[in-house]
Every structure is written in structure tokens, then in C-alpha cells.
Scaffold this motif. Structure first.
Motif, short mmCIF file in Angstrom:
data_model
loop_
_atom_site.label_atom_id
_atom_site.label_comp_id
_atom_site.label_asym_id
_atom_site.label_seq_id
_atom_site.Cartn_x
_atom_site.Cartn_y
_atom_site.Cartn_z
N SER A 221 21.54 110.70 0.68
CA SER A 221 22.91 111.11 0.38
C SER A 221 23.91 110.11 0.94
CB SER A 221 23.19 112.49 0.99
OG SER A 221 22.38 113.46 0.40
N TRP A 222 23.57 109.52 2.07
CA TRP A 222 24.49 108.59 2.71
C TRP A 222 24.72 107.35 1.86
CZ3 TRP A 222 25.95 104.65 6.34
CH2 TRP A 222 26.94 105.07 7.24
N VAL A 223 23.79 107.05 0.95
CA VAL A 223 23.96 105.90 0.06
C VAL A 223 25.07 106.18 -0.94
CG1 VAL A 223 22.85 104.56 -1.77
CG2 VAL A 223 21.59 105.11 0.30
N SER A 224 25.01 107.35 -1.58
CA SER A 224 26.00 107.67 -2.61
C SER A 224 27.37 107.95 -2.01
CB SER A 224 25.53 108.87 -3.43
OG SER A 224 25.35 109.99 -2.60
N THR A 225 27.40 108.45 -0.78
CA THR A 225 28.69 108.77 -0.17
C THR A 225 29.30 107.60 0.58
OG1 THR A 225 27.68 109.62 1.85
CG2 THR A 225 28.07 111.20 0.09
N HIS A 226 28.52 106.57 0.84
CA HIS A 226 29.03 105.39 1.54
C HIS A 226 28.62 104.14 0.75
CE1 HIS A 226 29.15 108.49 4.58
NE2 HIS A 226 29.93 107.74 5.31
N PRO A 227 29.41 103.83 -0.28
CA PRO A 227 29.05 102.74 -1.19
C PRO A 227 29.13 101.36 -0.54
CG PRO A 227 31.26 103.52 -1.63
CD PRO A 227 30.69 104.44 -0.60
N ILE A 228 28.86 100.36 -1.35
CA ILE A 228 28.91 98.94 -0.96
C ILE A 228 28.17 98.66 0.35
CG2 ILE A 228 30.99 98.39 -2.28
CD1 ILE A 228 32.59 98.64 0.38
N LEU A 229 26.98 99.18 0.48
CA LEU A 229 26.23 99.07 1.73
C LEU A 229 25.94 97.63 2.13
CD1 LEU A 229 23.77 102.03 1.21
CD2 LEU A 229 25.60 101.93 2.87
N LYS A 230 25.54 96.81 1.16
CA LYS A 230 25.23 95.42 1.46
C LYS A 230 26.47 94.68 1.98
CE LYS A 230 23.22 91.25 -0.58
NZ LYS A 230 22.68 90.63 -1.84
N GLU A 231 27.59 94.93 1.34
CA GLU A 231 28.85 94.30 1.77
C GLU A 231 29.22 94.74 3.18
OE1 GLU A 231 33.54 94.87 0.70
OE2 GLU A 231 32.15 94.72 -0.99
N ARG A 232 29.02 96.01 3.46
CA ARG A 232 29.36 96.53 4.79
C ARG A 232 28.47 95.93 5.85
NH1 ARG A 232 29.01 102.77 4.39
NH2 ARG A 232 29.65 102.63 6.57
N ALA A 233 27.18 95.82 5.56
CA ALA A 233 26.26 95.21 6.53
C ALA A 233 26.69 93.79 6.85
CB ALA A 233 24.84 95.22 5.97
N THR A 234 27.16 93.07 5.84
CA THR A 234 27.57 91.68 6.02
C THR A 234 28.79 91.56 6.91
OG1 THR A 234 26.69 91.06 3.85
CG2 THR A 234 28.30 89.57 4.84
N TYR A 235 29.84 92.35 6.62
CA TYR A 235 31.04 92.20 7.45
C TYR A 235 30.87 92.78 8.85
CZ TYR A 235 32.83 96.90 5.89
OH TYR A 235 33.01 98.23 5.62
N ILE A 236 29.94 93.72 9.01
CA ILE A 236 29.65 94.22 10.36
C ILE A 236 29.04 93.11 11.21
CG2 ILE A 236 28.05 95.71 11.66
CD1 ILE A 236 28.61 97.88 9.53
N LEU A 237 28.09 92.36 10.62
CA LEU A 237 27.47 91.25 11.34
C LEU A 237 28.50 90.16 11.65
CD1 LEU A 237 24.06 90.89 9.45
CD2 LEU A 237 24.42 91.75 11.78
N GLU A 238 29.37 89.86 10.69
CA GLU A 238 30.38 88.83 10.89
C GLU A 238 31.37 89.24 11.98
OE1 GLU A 238 32.04 88.38 7.02
OE2 GLU A 238 30.46 87.01 6.32
N TYR A 239 31.79 90.49 11.94
CA TYR A 239 32.74 90.98 12.94
C TYR A 239 32.10 90.99 14.33
CZ TYR A 239 36.16 94.05 15.22
OH TYR A 239 37.09 94.58 16.07
N SER A 240 30.85 91.42 14.39
CA SER A 240 30.13 91.45 15.67
C SER A 240 30.02 90.04 16.26
CB SER A 240 28.72 92.04 15.48
OG SER A 240 28.78 93.36 15.01
N ALA A 241 29.74 89.06 15.40
CA ALA A 241 29.60 87.68 15.86
C ALA A 241 30.90 87.12 16.41
CB ALA A 241 29.09 86.80 14.71
N SER A 242 32.03 87.66 15.95
CA SER A 242 33.33 87.16 16.40
C SER A 242 33.77 87.78 17.72
CB SER A 242 34.40 87.45 15.34
OG SER A 242 34.70 88.85 15.28
N LYS A 243 33.03 88.78 18.19
CA LYS A 243 33.40 89.49 19.41
C LYS A 243 32.58 89.00 20.60
CE LYS A 243 35.73 92.82 19.13
NZ LYS A 243 37.19 93.02 19.18
N LYS A 244 33.19 89.07 21.75
CA LYS A 244 32.49 88.70 22.98
C LYS A 244 31.64 89.89 23.41
CE LYS A 244 33.20 87.03 27.70
NZ LYS A 244 34.20 86.68 28.73
N THR A 245 30.35 89.67 23.50
CA THR A 245 29.44 90.76 23.83
C THR A 245 28.64 90.45 25.09
OG1 THR A 245 27.68 89.85 22.44
CG2 THR A 245 29.21 91.40 21.40
N THR A 246 28.09 91.51 25.66
CA THR A 246 27.22 91.37 26.83
C THR A 246 25.79 91.72 26.41
OG1 THR A 246 27.68 93.66 27.47
CG2 THR A 246 29.07 91.95 28.44
#
Length: 265
Positions: A221-246
Motif C-alpha cells: 500500500s505504501w507504494v501506491s500512497t507514496h509515489p515516485i519512490l525511485k526519485e525520493r530514494a535519490t534525493y534522500i541520498l543526495e541530501y544526506s551526502a550534503s549534511k555533516k554526519t557522525t
């Protein structure tokens, strides 16, 4: 001619002064819209939870609830989210889904927990739904699609059970618009980083659902209710890479995660 110019300047001065004064007025407070919305959110949240509580089976296992709560508490405590406001409900349902209701109700289906390969994946989804709650996306969606007057009437006994049930489905079976989904995703990444939880599994989970969309259409159900999954995975990784993490911390012992999965199975 001078008189006309003077009158024009006076008129312009009055207009600008009035505009400044009008902009200093807090119209929301004046009309008490915020107050009405807050009261409505509390009542409508309980009405919607009653719908799900009466139609689904809530998991009451102490270990299951304590384990999921430990993930919620970690994210809340590290991000100054009022844990007392968040009401977590685990429902025994095979669908891969989680969603937020008004007034801090967080619904997690057992199918979502079982579809997660590790607690970090699940924490990403929990963070996403907490972001919807904290950013007030839930009430904004309802007000935009139903209207505040209709919501208020539902809480005063003027709304039929059928209307309440149908509008409750809006929150469990339809997505927020793209901008709100992205805002919740990025806020979830911030939550995870602040909690010292690895963000990559969150993106991996979305991509995993994307690849299994056709294979497990009915359960996801989460697939149909949360579209563009591939795009979201991509920008999550890009945003994470731009942040300072421990260095991420272990958030749950492997044995505890295994036991959680076994109990739900």
C-alpha cells in the motif's frame, strides 16, 4: 498642479500606512482560526482513530510495542519532539503501510515492520510520518480536501459515521502532494542524522519497494500512497551526502530485531 501632487502624496502616504498596519494584524489570531483548528484536530483525531480501532486488530504484545516505542523515543528525544503528543498504534495487517492521523496518532501496520530488513529502514519511515505530524501536513491536507467547516461539523455530531469513515481513508490510502512528501522526507533525514541513525537504509527501503512494486502490488500500500519512490530514494541520498554526519549508532540489538520479526510473523 502643486495641489494635485500634494493630494496624491497624501493619498499614497495614507495607503502605505494602512497597508503596513493591516500587515501587522495577526488575522489568524483575530479570527481564532488556529484555536478552532487545534480543538478540531484533537476531536477529529479521536474520531478517526476510533474508525481504525473498530475495523482493525491492534497489536497489544508488550515486547512489540516496547521495541517500536524505543525507536520512536530515540527520534523524538534527539529532535525535541514531544513524545507525549505522539500516540503509536501497531495494527496487525499485512499491508506495507504507515500513516499519520490528526492529533499525533501514528499508525504502523505489522506488514511494514516485516517488510523492513533492519530497524534503520523502519526508523526512516517512522521519521517520515513524524515529520508529517510535526509539519502539520495532516490537518493541512484535510482542510484543503474537505474544508475546516466540514471537519468542525463532524466533531459536533453533525457528521455521519459514513462521512467520517470515508474521510479517514484519505489519510491511509492517498498520498500528500509531491512538495509535502519531499519536505517530510528531508525532515526525516534531519531527524535520523540528529538521532545518529544511518540514513542510507531509509533510501534503500524506498528503492526496494520501487523494485518490488509489480511483484507485490496488493501488499505494498505504501507504494501506491507514496509515489515516485525511485526519485525520493535519490534525493534522500543526495541530501544526506550534503549534511555533516557522525558515525551511526546501533539502535536495536540484532536479537531484539529478530524477536520482533518472529512475534509479528
Amino acid at each position: 498642479m502643486k495641489k494635485v501632487i500634494t493630494q496624491g502624496l497624501v493619498g499614497l502616504t495614507i495607503f502605505l500606512s494602512s497597508w503596513v498596519l493591516l500587515n501587522q494584524i495577526d488575522w489568524i489570531d483575530l479570527l481564532e482560526i488556529d484555536k478552532a483548528t487545534a480543538k478540531t484536530e484533537i476531536k477529529i483525531g479521536e474520531l478517526y482513530w476510533d474508525v481504525f480501532k473498530s475495523n482493525e486488530v491492534e497489536n497489544k504484545d508488550a515486547f512489540v510495542n516496547k521495541t517500536i516505542d524505543s525507536l520512536v523515543v530515540k527520534i523524538c528525544s534527539r529532535n525535541k519532539i514531544d513524545r507525549e503528543h505522539i500516540k503509536v498504534h501497531i495494527l496487525n495487517k499485512e499491508e506495507v503501510n504507515a500513516f499519520a492521523l490528526p492529533n499525533g496518532h501514528l499508525i504502523i501496520y505489522s506488514g511494514l515492520i516485516l517488510a523492513s530488513d533492519n530497524p534503520e529502514e523502519l526508523s526512516g519511515i517512522i521519521g517520515h510520518e513524524l515529520a508529517h505530524i510535526e509539519l502539520n501536513h495532516v490537518m493541512r491536507k484535510l482542510i484543503n480536501e474537505i474544508g475546516l467547516s466540514v471537519l468542525i461539523s463532524m466533531t459536533t455530531g453533525n457528521g455521519s459515521t459514513e462521512i467520517i469513515s470515508q474521510t479517514a481513508k484519505l489519510l491511509s490510502s492517498s498520498a500528500f502532494d509531491r512538495d509535502l512528501e519531499k519536505e517530510a522526507d528531508l525532515k526525516a533525514v534531519d531527524y535520523l542524522i540528529n538521532s545518529k541513525i544511518d540514513t542510507e537504509p531509509f533510501a534503500n527501503f524506498l528503492y526496494k519497494l520501487y523494485t518490488k512494486e509489480n511483484e507485490l502490488q496488493e501488499a505494498l500500500s505504501w507504494v501506491s500512497t507514496h509515489p515516485i519512490l525511485k526519485e525520493r530514494a535519490t534525493y534522500i541520498l543526495e541530501y544526506s551526502a550534503s549534511k555533516k554526519t557522525t558515525i551511526p549508532e546501533m539502535i536495536l540489538a540484532p536479537q531484539s530485531w529478530k524477536e520482533l520479526q518472529e512475534k509479528l510473523n
